[in-house]
Motif scaffolding. Sequence first.
Motif, PDB file in Angstrom:
ATOM      1  N   PRO A 108       0.658  -0.468  -5.253  1.00 17.86           N
ATOM      2  CA  PRO A 108      -0.176   0.258  -6.226  1.00 17.86           C
ATOM      3  C   PRO A 108       0.393   0.176  -7.643  1.00 17.86           C
ATOM      4  O   PRO A 108       1.591  -0.055  -7.839  1.00 17.86           O
ATOM      5  CB  PRO A 108      -0.159   1.694  -5.700  1.00 17.86           C
ATOM      6  CG  PRO A 108       1.075   1.783  -4.857  1.00 17.86           C
ATOM      7  CD  PRO A 108       1.268   0.433  -4.254  1.00 17.86           C
ATOM      8  N   LEU A 109      -0.475   0.393  -8.602  1.00 12.27           N
ATOM      9  CA  LEU A 109      -0.065   0.303 -10.010  1.00 12.27           C
ATOM     10  C   LEU A 109       0.914   1.408 -10.399  1.00 12.27           C
ATOM     11  O   LEU A 109       1.677   1.251 -11.347  1.00 12.27           O
ATOM     12  CB  LEU A 109      -1.307   0.368 -10.913  1.00 12.27           C
ATOM     13  CG  LEU A 109      -2.292  -0.806 -10.772  1.00 12.27           C
ATOM     14  CD1 LEU A 109      -3.519  -0.578 -11.649  1.00 12.27           C
ATOM     15  CD2 LEU A 109      -1.606  -2.130 -11.136  1.00 12.27           C
ATOM     16  N   PHE A 124      -5.233  -8.621  -1.969  1.00 11.49           N
ATOM     17  CA  PHE A 124      -6.114  -9.327  -2.911  1.00 11.49           C
ATOM     18  C   PHE A 124      -6.048  -8.696  -4.298  1.00 11.49           C
ATOM     19  O   PHE A 124      -6.068  -9.389  -5.312  1.00 11.49           O
ATOM     20  CB  PHE A 124      -7.554  -9.307  -2.377  1.00 11.49           C
ATOM     21  CG  PHE A 124      -8.539  -9.989  -3.274  1.00 11.49           C
ATOM     22  CD1 PHE A 124      -8.554 -11.376  -3.390  1.00 11.49           C
ATOM     23  CD2 PHE A 124      -9.448  -9.250  -4.019  1.00 11.49           C
ATOM     24  CE1 PHE A 124      -9.454 -12.009  -4.239  1.00 11.49           C
ATOM     25  CE2 PHE A 124     -10.354  -9.880  -4.861  1.00 11.49           C
ATOM     26  CZ  PHE A 124     -10.357 -11.257  -4.959  1.00 11.49           C
ATOM     27  N   GLU A 125      -5.967  -7.374  -4.347  1.00 11.52           N
ATOM     28  CA  GLU A 125      -5.796  -6.676  -5.619  1.00 11.52           C
ATOM     29  C   GLU A 125      -4.934  -5.439  -5.422  1.00 11.52           C
ATOM     30  O   GLU A 125      -4.810  -4.932  -4.312  1.00 11.52           O
ATOM     31  CB  GLU A 125      -7.142  -6.292  -6.234  1.00 11.52           C
ATOM     32  CG  GLU A 125      -7.968  -5.349  -5.399  1.00 11.52           C
ATOM     33  CD  GLU A 125      -9.276  -4.992  -6.068  1.00 11.52           C
ATOM     34  OE1 GLU A 125      -9.369  -5.178  -7.309  1.00 11.52           O
ATOM     35  OE2 GLU A 125     -10.196  -4.527  -5.389  1.00 11.52           O
ATOM     36  N   VAL A 134      -2.784   4.659   0.293  1.00  9.77           N
ATOM     37  CA  VAL A 134      -2.709   5.345   1.585  1.00  9.77           C
ATOM     38  C   VAL A 134      -4.055   5.264   2.302  1.00  9.77           C
ATOM     39  O   VAL A 134      -4.112   5.039   3.524  1.00  9.77           O
ATOM     40  CB  VAL A 134      -2.278   6.812   1.394  1.00  9.77           C
ATOM     41  CG1 VAL A 134      -2.436   7.606   2.681  1.00  9.77           C
ATOM     42  CG2 VAL A 134      -0.834   6.874   0.914  1.00  9.77           C
ATOM     43  N   GLU A 135      -5.139   5.415   1.569  1.00 16.13           N
ATOM     44  CA  GLU A 135      -6.475   5.296   2.165  1.00 16.13           C
ATOM     45  C   GLU A 135      -6.698   3.896   2.728  1.00 16.13           C
ATOM     46  O   GLU A 135      -7.301   3.729   3.803  1.00 16.13           O
ATOM     47  CB  GLU A 135      -7.548   5.613   1.123  1.00 16.13           C
ATOM     48  CG  GLU A 135      -7.541   7.046   0.630  1.00 16.13           C
ATOM     49  CD  GLU A 135      -7.946   8.029   1.713  1.00 16.13           C
ATOM     50  OE1 GLU A 135      -8.710   7.636   2.627  1.00 16.13           O
ATOM     51  OE2 GLU A 135      -7.505   9.189   1.663  1.00 16.13           O
ATOM     52  N   LEU A 136      -6.172   2.893   2.044  1.00 14.80           N
ATOM     53  CA  LEU A 136      -6.328   1.520   2.512  1.00 14.80           C
ATOM     54  C   LEU A 136      -5.482   1.257   3.758  1.00 14.80           C
ATOM     55  O   LEU A 136      -5.887   0.502   4.640  1.00 14.80           O
ATOM     56  CB  LEU A 136      -5.952   0.542   1.400  1.00 14.80           C
ATOM     57  CG  LEU A 136      -6.891   0.525   0.187  1.00 14.80           C
ATOM     58  CD1 LEU A 136      -6.347  -0.392  -0.900  1.00 14.80           C
ATOM     59  CD2 LEU A 136      -8.298   0.090   0.603  1.00 14.80           C
ATOM     60  N   GLY A 140      -6.742   0.100   7.660  1.00 18.76           N
ATOM     61  CA  GLY A 140      -6.237  -1.114   8.293  1.00 18.76           C
ATOM     62  C   GLY A 140      -6.112  -2.304   7.373  1.00 18.76           C
ATOM     63  O   GLY A 140      -5.967  -3.443   7.829  1.00 18.76           O
ATOM     64  N   VAL A 141      -6.142  -2.082   6.052  1.00 21.83           N
ATOM     65  CA  VAL A 141      -6.067  -3.186   5.093  1.00 21.83           C
ATOM     66  C   VAL A 141      -4.651  -3.727   4.957  1.00 21.83           C
ATOM     67  O   VAL A 141      -4.436  -4.926   4.775  1.00 21.83           O
ATOM     68  CB  VAL A 141      -6.608  -2.733   3.720  1.00 21.83           C
ATOM     69  CG1 VAL A 141      -6.421  -3.820   2.674  1.00 21.83           C
ATOM     70  CG2 VAL A 141      -8.077  -2.340   3.829  1.00 21.83           C
ATOM     71  N   GLY A 142      -3.645  -2.861   5.034  1.00 22.40           N
ATOM     72  CA  GLY A 142      -2.259  -3.303   4.871  1.00 22.40           C
ATOM     73  C   GLY A 142      -1.305  -2.143   5.071  1.00 22.40           C
ATOM     74  O   GLY A 142      -1.702  -1.048   5.514  1.00 22.40           O
ATOM     75  N   LEU A 143      -0.041  -2.367   4.731  1.00 16.42           N
ATOM     76  CA  LEU A 143       0.992  -1.341   4.829  1.00 16.42           C
ATOM     77  C   LEU A 143       1.433  -0.935   3.431  1.00 16.42           C
ATOM     78  O   LEU A 143       1.089  -1.580   2.441  1.00 16.42           O
ATOM     79  CB  LEU A 143       2.187  -1.869   5.640  1.00 16.42           C
ATOM     80  CG  LEU A 143       1.865  -2.472   7.004  1.00 16.42           C
ATOM     81  CD1 LEU A 143       3.149  -2.888   7.721  1.00 16.42           C
ATOM     82  CD2 LEU A 143       1.047  -1.520   7.858  1.00 16.42           C
ATOM     83  N   LEU A 144       2.220   0.121   3.338  1.00 19.72           N
ATOM     84  CA  LEU A 144       2.634   0.648   2.042  1.00 19.72           C
ATOM     85  C   LEU A 144       4.092   1.074   2.101  1.00 19.72           C
ATOM     86  O   LEU A 144       4.507   1.778   3.029  1.00 19.72           O
ATOM     87  CB  LEU A 144       1.751   1.848   1.652  1.00 19.72           C
ATOM     88  CG  LEU A 144       2.136   2.604   0.382  1.00 19.72           C
ATOM     89  CD1 LEU A 144       1.990   1.704  -0.846  1.00 19.72           C
ATOM     90  CD2 LEU A 144       1.297   3.869   0.234  1.00 19.72           C
ATOM     91  N   VAL A 145       4.871   0.670   1.095  1.00 21.76           N
ATOM     92  CA  VAL A 145       6.276   1.050   0.995  1.00 21.76           C
ATOM     93  C   VAL A 145       6.433   2.050  -0.153  1.00 21.76           C
ATOM     94  O   VAL A 145       6.077   1.740  -1.301  1.00 21.76           O
ATOM     95  CB  VAL A 145       7.174  -0.187   0.757  1.00 21.76           C
ATOM     96  CG1 VAL A 145       8.634   0.237   0.604  1.00 21.76           C
ATOM     97  CG2 VAL A 145       7.024  -1.178   1.898  1.00 21.76           C
TER      98      VAL A 145
END
Length: 254
Positions: A108-109, A124-125, A134-136, A140-145
């Motif tokens: 995220p930005l 992709f963006e 977190v919503e993504l 199921g779009v990806g993971l977040l660190v």
Amino acid sequence: MTGSEVPPAFRLAYVPGVTPTKWVRIWNERLPGTPLALVGVPAAEAAGLLRDGGADAGFVRLPVDRTDLSAIPLYTETTVVVIPKDHAATAVEEMAAEDLAEEIVLHPLDDPLDWERPPGRPAFERPATTADAVELVAAGVGLLVVPQSLARLHHRKDLTYRPLTGVPESRIALSWPEEKTTDLVEEFIGIVRGRTVNSTRGRPPTPPQPKATRAARKNGAPHKPAAGNKTSRGGSGAKQSKGGVKRGKPRRRP
């Protein structure tokens, strides 16, 4: 101060993930006449808010430009990866950055971590905010660190997280404009550093005073010498009995 006057408040900024409850409670106990106002601010805007006078001090994420801001590092957060509860990684207690090589990792930005190169495959963006990311993850779009405090802040029942090694960590600090180190700022620094209510701020402690003797505490009476130091009338240092005969070892009978 008249009844219509309101005492100035101490304005404390804090970035998402920081919970200032403990320090606010201590402030209210020690300075009940000075209200403390909390100011929530995005991590990227915290330094600007302090410079512009929007807060007297604030909990920020390092690094900050210390040209005009003072900062006291407080603690370092664990970095975690946010994953869906049905992800295969839930079978392990900890992950490494290499484990994300084939995963899409959202960046995220407003990401507070200082990456040289984020792990995994880029999306992709980039999402605008951590909350959007977190919503993504939930979709199921990806993971977040993220730092662990942000994973807790954006907790969802369908998501969990695991500690992640080999990645940057986020450090939290108390910061304030260097030229505006007021008495109230000093008071809050003392609270954060764990000073007690009777602690001094940089003054040397009062040296301990010698204890007065029991005799000196009784109306200033002089201290009496011990019985063994008395001298007899004849000048001998030995103590005499009532009959004037020296006390000593009894002689053996012949």
